[in-house]
Enzyme design. Structure first.
Site, short mmCIF file in Angstrom:
data_model
loop_
_atom_site.label_atom_id
_atom_site.label_comp_id
_atom_site.label_asym_id
_atom_site.label_seq_id
_atom_site.Cartn_x
_atom_site.Cartn_y
_atom_site.Cartn_z
N GLU A 28 -12.93 5.05 4.40
CA GLU A 28 -13.16 4.49 5.41
C GLU A 28 -14.18 5.04 6.46
OE1 GLU A 28 -8.98 5.49 6.14
OE2 GLU A 28 -8.44 3.80 5.05
N ARG B 16 -9.22 -0.39 7.49
CA ARG B 16 -10.22 0.49 6.94
C ARG B 16 -10.73 1.73 7.67
NH1 ARG B 16 -14.04 -1.30 1.99
NH2 ARG B 16 -14.62 0.88 1.21
N CYS B 17 -9.64 2.32 8.30
CA CYS B 17 -9.96 3.50 9.04
C CYS B 17 -8.70 4.08 9.34
CB CYS B 17 -10.52 3.17 10.34
SG CYS B 17 -9.23 2.34 11.50
N GLN C 202 0.77 -1.07 -0.12
CA GLN C 202 0.04 0.08 0.04
C GLN C 202 0.96 1.17 0.09
OE1 GLN C 202 -3.16 -2.04 3.04
NE2 GLN C 202 -3.71 0.00 2.72
#
Lengths: 806, 288, 169
Positions: free
Chosen positions: A760, A384-385, A237
């Site tokens: 997110e 996902r935050c 990522q």
């Protein structure tokens, strides 16, 4: 001009710029199976690496014997910690300031920890060889419960830290203690609690889970010994960070390391960190001189690379009797596993958990986080935050419901009463953040009106009465969640990763014929950057998105960037793109002025070119200007039309939203069915509404899974339970609820295009909505708080304990 | 997750398959749909040296009716069971149950024989076959024998099937026209084994139960034929009191493991709840 | 290497005859990806739960991570690489997935489209529930399925010649 000249609207539409539901360019290859993922790569002479892993959660490793494995035809090497010590890589630094074993160095700290790395001609032989490596273990007492980590007689997990009572984030107070992080004004907060009419206190736990993208972590490392160059393809990522880390850890200069992240099959935070598999593949390629591929299997993925959450939050709120909140006190016990490998900006041991005051105007707040070691896998990624934001949002949104219950107030009304008011922005929070913009009341009201909130409450009341009369075994819950996220890490004044400031970057090159190649420091894993980045550029420089190619993931060609996670791409790289584009437009303006023989100040921008003010017929389209930039630039001007921008954001962005979940629960089985889920998001300026909607759907589905049962569990001896897709809850199309989406638009005042980031938000806001729905359903039976995850059996137990089974 | 090495056999007749199994003893395993065995092999929890693929034996396919018995070839897939008009008309509970097994892809390959023969207590068909009082045809070197589904299961993965035998067919007595039936399965998601499941087949006469057969899935290390529960219900009008006693009798014979589906106490109660709901639906159907 | 004999397999993949010798334990997914370089089908879970490896075998959707290549001997296989129209344009399903935003990272997409292809062959006009049941052997981590359902409805409508509803919300 003649009749064939396109209208302004037609020219605008032709750009497919910001705000339009542009179809994704990525889909052409993905729908035909022509994506290029890491495991698709096949290089001449490539071999395969795989791990021998520990069956024990805590044990001494007394002997590793690879004799039999090495006899197996096709086995090339078996690496152990002793081999890695020769290149000083038996341990590696973590992003959180700790160190982590690459291969077991004398002991193991969690089940499935990497013990030896087998290199063989193919994955079949590698797996055969793993069965033949003999490892002797001497079991040690296992520490699973973080609440026991700092007991006086708790086993010593990290003898390597013996005597080091000062960690990366301050003093350590026990051999299994990692850090204490304190924010806020303790005295002020204590005063608020002393003077409060009402206080509530609850231990709110957010269980351990895992991002589990459909593609696991994998890489191919290829060392060219002649050139002294290393190429690593991987599921990264943040490819540039991997390059820098690889250079710092090895003796290879950074310019001789080529890191390439091809298409990535989902990340969700799992693919931010550096894992033993990457290090071992690189070392193995250096040793063998051939490319080495490493591909995690699902069990390895779920049990070793990067769990998320595992926060135990003791939450206290002080309020006046009318519901006005006056103070917030939170203590977090954070279970970090065997090593502190949290993927947070380096100075933030608990991420941005200090966003825990949420959307509310708390005059005083105090937060303390204690990180501890246990015999579990390391990690602590932002699934996902933004960093620890979902834990914070869950904490405060559950807390507000508990307060509402104590006050006898409606939870939506309590929120409305305490929201930060529009005129308070930019708002200084008691825990140190400056919220950029928001209009919470409008968003909340729109959501309540759309879902018919008051009517639902009336229906719920009637159902509760019917339940009490024995007419139904079903109860109804309404989950309210209003979240404020903090994303876009981040400003160099407070964010860095291993010393590298968390800026991001964009490079745009306009070719002579007016098409464009652009490259960014971010890396899409499904977010659709190739589509949306082009939309920003299209609007900014008036070249159709279809003529703009976006390329990410190759560190040789892309400008340095910190990658894609924490919803940072749009707030940071999105800004860099707009600013690079504006540099191009500024130069284009000078060229157009030269072409039209006017002063550049006499020109105005119009969709896709410059025109003379008051004389729109006199215009130069961007395509013509591009040609001129290479063909006949103004005297004294450098030819060409390209720009690079590195953007250091002045502040974070603060997306927010109002989510409502309506749930029906079968008290006898504990099965909860989501009847409706409504999500209103405000992510500022909307670049591509279709992609935003897709992001929201996906994030809500993850939130649903997490809240309703997705968990990494350990038994008392540290065995990781259910590390496969049979047990680890990934909902199918059948279980997944239908999603209703909505929006308001409150642009970020400091972002060049006003965008805030959205990917997110649905996970951050969704989890409390689901959990509050379950909790709300049981309130009338006397329940205050039921811990997540809300699997059927846990709901059933709660119902039983409340006497609901008669 | 790579299986160990094995020698592959693909016989074209049952006799040939049995001969191969007989010559290799415990080292050989038959392969039908593969969706239980192959994952075990990938985890190296099963490592047969010889794999005998039954996919090439035409005799093992097909669904046939003979009087009051329907015989289903062992290699008939769940997808074929779902699509069978004959079963849909005479034994609709098979379709209802098959649709709750795994997912569409697995149902294309997963077979009735494989599902009942491997002794996995999580499989759905064994309890259903016990409920229907089916018999399994086991063919070995000395020919075929029949064993009742209710007698077949000994412990998890231990059955009456000898290592040199193949389960070749399932014989199912057809319940009378107008019978009521239901298979109630509680699971966490599509693709999961049951937290608990109950199969019920009953007939009514003048409002009271003439016959009732009950079996339970995945609440012990074998499927459970709940004989006592069936007896309690027989002759009753399915009044609340009798149902309660039957449920208690069914719960009493369960002994589930505590796992990710829930602790044993929960799974026991869910067996009861599934039975209660299956009874209600079956009775509704019998009433027409 | 081992003493296990390699076995000849011959099958038709995306309309092309293929003959190879394989080790019996070779999984179909590895055979496709590594022998035939058909890297569209992916490996997601390895335990037959995620469906990323779905291919069509003789008209059946199967999870190729849980099938041995030898079991596919003589079979007709279609993978995502064989889904486009003969003229190379996107099939109705491929187009539907793009139009309705039925994918994000793209990793589940080949299996999802291949499964939907067989679903529509068996049931050309499925309801939403039938679609959801029909793709319940395929996991997606990105989309939440809602737009996948719409993508399949789009393709069904296009193949049936009925009205195609508006693009993704």
């Amino acid at each position: 001009m003649n009749d064939m000249t396109p209208t302004r609207e037609q020219r605008e539409a032709a750009l497919e710029g910001m705000g339009c539901k542009r179809k994704r360019v990525e889909d052409i290859r993905f729908t035909q199976g022509k994506g290029q993922y890491v495991d698709d790569l096949k290089l001449p002479g490539m071999v395969f690496g795989d791990f021998v892993r520990s069956p024990y959660a805590h044990a001494k490793v007394t002997k590793i014997d690879a004799t039999e494995a090495l006899k197996l035809p096709g086995v090339i090497a078996v690496l152990t910690a002793e081999d890695l010590k020769g290149v000083n890589l038996a341990w590696m630094p973590t992003l959180a300031g700790d160190v982590q074993m690459v291969l077991a160095d004398g002991k193991v700290l969690y089940q499935n920890q990497e013990v030896a790395f087998v290199v063989a001609e193919n994955r079949y032989i590698a797996d055969d060889a793993i069965q033949l490596v003999e490892v002797e273990y001497e079991e040690l007492p296992v520490l699973v419960d973080p609440f026991q980590s700092m007991a006086p007689d708790a086993p010593v997990l990290r003898p390597d830290l013996e005597g080091k009572m000062e960690g990366a984030h301050g003093p350590r107070k026990h051999h299994n203690h990692i850090f204490t992080w304190e924010v806020g004004d303790k005295d002020e907060t204590s005063k608020a609690f002393a003077e409060a009419d009402v206080t509530v206190k609850e231990l709110i736990s957010y269980h351990r889970t895992h991002p589990s993208p459909l593609e696991t972590c994998q890489c191919v490392a290829s060392m060219d010994k002649v050139k002294g160059e290393l190429t690593v393809w991987g599921t990264f990522q943040a490819p540039h960070v991997i390059r820098t880390v690889a250079s710092l850890l090895s003796t290879i200069p950074e310019h001789k390391i080529h890191v390439i992240a091809p298409d990535i099959g989902g990340g969700f935070g799992n693919k931010v960190g550096a894992y033993p598999g990457y290090i071992c593949s690189i070392v193995a390629s250096i040793v063998t001189g051939v490319p080495v591929k490493w591909v995690e299997d699902r069990m390895e993925n779920l049990s070793t690379t990067s769990f998320a959450r595992d926060y135990h939050m003791t939450t206290e709120i002080a309020a006046k009797s009318d519901g006005t909140v006056t103070g917030l006190k939170v203590h977090v016990l954070a279970d970090h596993g065997g090593f502190d490998a949290c993927a947070d900006p380096s100075k933030w041991p608990a991420g941005f958990f200090n966003i825990v005051t949420g959307s509310y105007d708390f005059p005083a707040a105090h937060l303390e986080v204690d990180g501890v070691y246990t015999n579990k896998a390391p990690g602590g990624v932002a699934y996902r935050c933004s960093f620890r934001v979902t834990e914070a949002a869950y904490c405060i949104e559950r807390g507000m419901d508990i307060l509402a219950q104590k006050l006898g107030m409606d939870p939506a009304d309590l929120r409305m009463k305490n929201f930060i008011k529009p005129e308070q922005f930019p708002y200084q929070s008691a825990l140190g953040w400056e919220y950029d913009s928001g209009d919470y009341h409008t968003a909340m009201q729109k959501a309540m009106d759309t879902i018919g909130y008051r009517e639902l409450r009336a229906e719920q009341k009637a159902k509760q009465e019917a339940f009490k009369r024995g007419e139904t075994r079903e109860i109804m819950g309404i989950g309210v969640s209003f979240f404020t996220e903090i994303v876009g890490a981040g400003p160099s004044k407070n964010c860095d990763i291993l010393g590298v400031a968390m800026f991001d970057s964009a490079e745009i090159r306009v070719h002579p014929t007016g098409s464009v190649i652009s490259r960014m420091g971010t890396k899409s894993q499904g977010q659709g950057h190739e589509t949306t980045w082009a939309q920003i550029i299209a609007t900014e420089i008036g070249i159709p998105a279809a003529d703009i190619m976006v390329e990410e993931g190759n560190t040789d060609t892309a400008p340095y960037g910190l990658g894609t996670y924490g919803s940072r791409s749009t707030p940071v790289a999105g800004a860099a793109i707009a600013l690079a584009a504006r540099k191009i437009r500024n130069k284009a303006q000078m060229i157009a002025a030269h072409m039209l023989e006017v002063s550049e100040y006499d020109l105005e921008w119009d969709v896709d070119g410059f025109q003379v003010k008051g004389n729109p017929q006199a215009r130069k389209a961007m395509k013509e200007i591009a040609w001129a930039a290479y063909h006949a630039p103004p005297p004294g001007m450098e030819p060409g039309l390209e720009a690079v921008s590195y953007y250091d954001p002045p502040n974070m962005t603060y997306p927010f939203g109002a989510y409502f979940c309506v749930m029906d629960i079968d008290v006898d089985t504990g099965v909860a069915k989501t009847r409706r889920f409504y999500a209103l998001d405000d992510c500022g300026t909307r670049i591509n509404p279709m992609i935003i909607e897709g992001q929201v759907h996906g994030g809500l589905t993850e939130a649903f899974a997490i809240a309703m049962g997705q968990e990494i569990r350990y038994d008392e001896t540290g065995n990781v339970m259910g590390a496969s897709f049979m047990d680890f809850f990934i909902p199918t199309a059948v279980e997944t609820p239908h999603w209703e989406t909505d929006y308001t638009v409150t642009p970020s005042p400091h972002h060049p295009i006003g965008a805030k980031g959205v990917g997110e938000s649905p996970n951050v806001g969704g989890v409390p909505a689901f959990s509050n729905a379950v909790n709300d359903a049981f309130q009338f039976l006397g329940s205050t708080h039921i811990q997540m995850p809300h699997d059927a059996w846990r709901i059933w137990q709660a119902a039983r304990d409340l006497g609901a089974h008669g | 997750m790579i299986p160990g090495e094995f020698t592959y056999h693909r016989p074209s007749s049952v006799a040939e398959a049995v001969a191969i199994l007989a010559s290799h003893g415990d080292e050989a395993r038959p392969l039908s749909g593969g969706h239980s065995l192959i994952p075990m092999m990938k985890l190296r929890m099963a490592a047969p040296e010889h794999l005998v693929d039954l996919g090439g034996i035409a005799d093992l396919k097909g669904i046939a009716e003979d009087g009051d018995t329907i015989t289903v070839g062992a290699m008939t897939t769940q997808h074929e069971l779902i699509g069978s008009d004959l079963l849909g008309a005479r034994l609709p509970i098979i379709r209802e149950t098959s649709l709750l097994i795994a997912d569409p892809q697995i149902r294309y390959l997963g077979t009735l024989g494989g599902n009942v023969a491997n002794g996995d207590p999580g499989n759905d068909m064994p309890a259903l076959m016990q409920c229907l009082n089916a018999a399994y045809v086991l063919t070995g070197p000395d020919g075929a024998r029949e064993v009742a589904a209710r007698e077949f299961y000994e412990a998890a993965y231990f059955t009456a099937l000898a290592p040199d035998e193949i389960l070749t067919a399932v014989k199912i007595p057809v319940p009378p026209t107008g019978h009521g039936y239901a298979y109630e399965k509680l699971k966490r998601k599509v693709g999961d084994y049951a937290t608990a499941a109950a199969a019920v087949v009953l007939t009514l006469s003048g409002g009271s139960v003439s016959t009732c057969s009950v079996a339970l899935t995945n609440v012990a290390d074998t499927p459970l034929y709940a004989e006592e529960a069936g007896s309690i219900l027989t002759g009753s009008t399915l009044d609340a009191d009798t149902v309660k006693r039957a449920v208690a009798a069914a719960e009493a014979i369960t002994d589930p493991a505590s796992d990710g589906r829930g602790p044993a106490e929960y799974r026991i109660k869910m067996a009861g709840i599934m039975l209660e709901r299956a009874l209600a639906r079956a009775a509704d159907r019998a009433r027409g | 290497m081992s003493d296990i004999e390699q076995i000849p397999v011959s099958l038709t993949v995306n309309g092309k005859k293929v003959q190879r010798f394989v080790e019996p334990r070779t999984l179909l997914i590895h055979f496709l990806r590594e022998e035939l370089d058909l890297t569209g089908p992916h490996i997601g879970c390895e335990t037959s739960h995620c469906g990323a490896c779905t291919v069509d075998m003789n008209g059946m959707s199967v999870k190729s991570c849980t099938v041995f290549a030898v079991q596919a001997n003589g079979a007709e296989l279609t993978t995502i690489e064989g889904m486009a129209n003969p003229d190379g344009t996107l099939s109705a399903l491929q187009e539907g997935f793009r139009q309705m935003h039925g994918l994000q990272c793209g990793f589940c997409t080949p299996g999802m489209i291949t499964r939907a292809h067989t679903l529509l062959k068996e049931n050309p006009n499925p309801t939403e529930d039938e679609i959801r049941m029909g793709i319940s052997g395929n996991l997606c981590r990105c989309t939440g399925y809602q737009n996948i359902v719409k993508a399949i409805q789009y393709a069904a409508a296009k193949l049936n010649g009925t009205d195609i509803q508006e693009a993704a919300e």
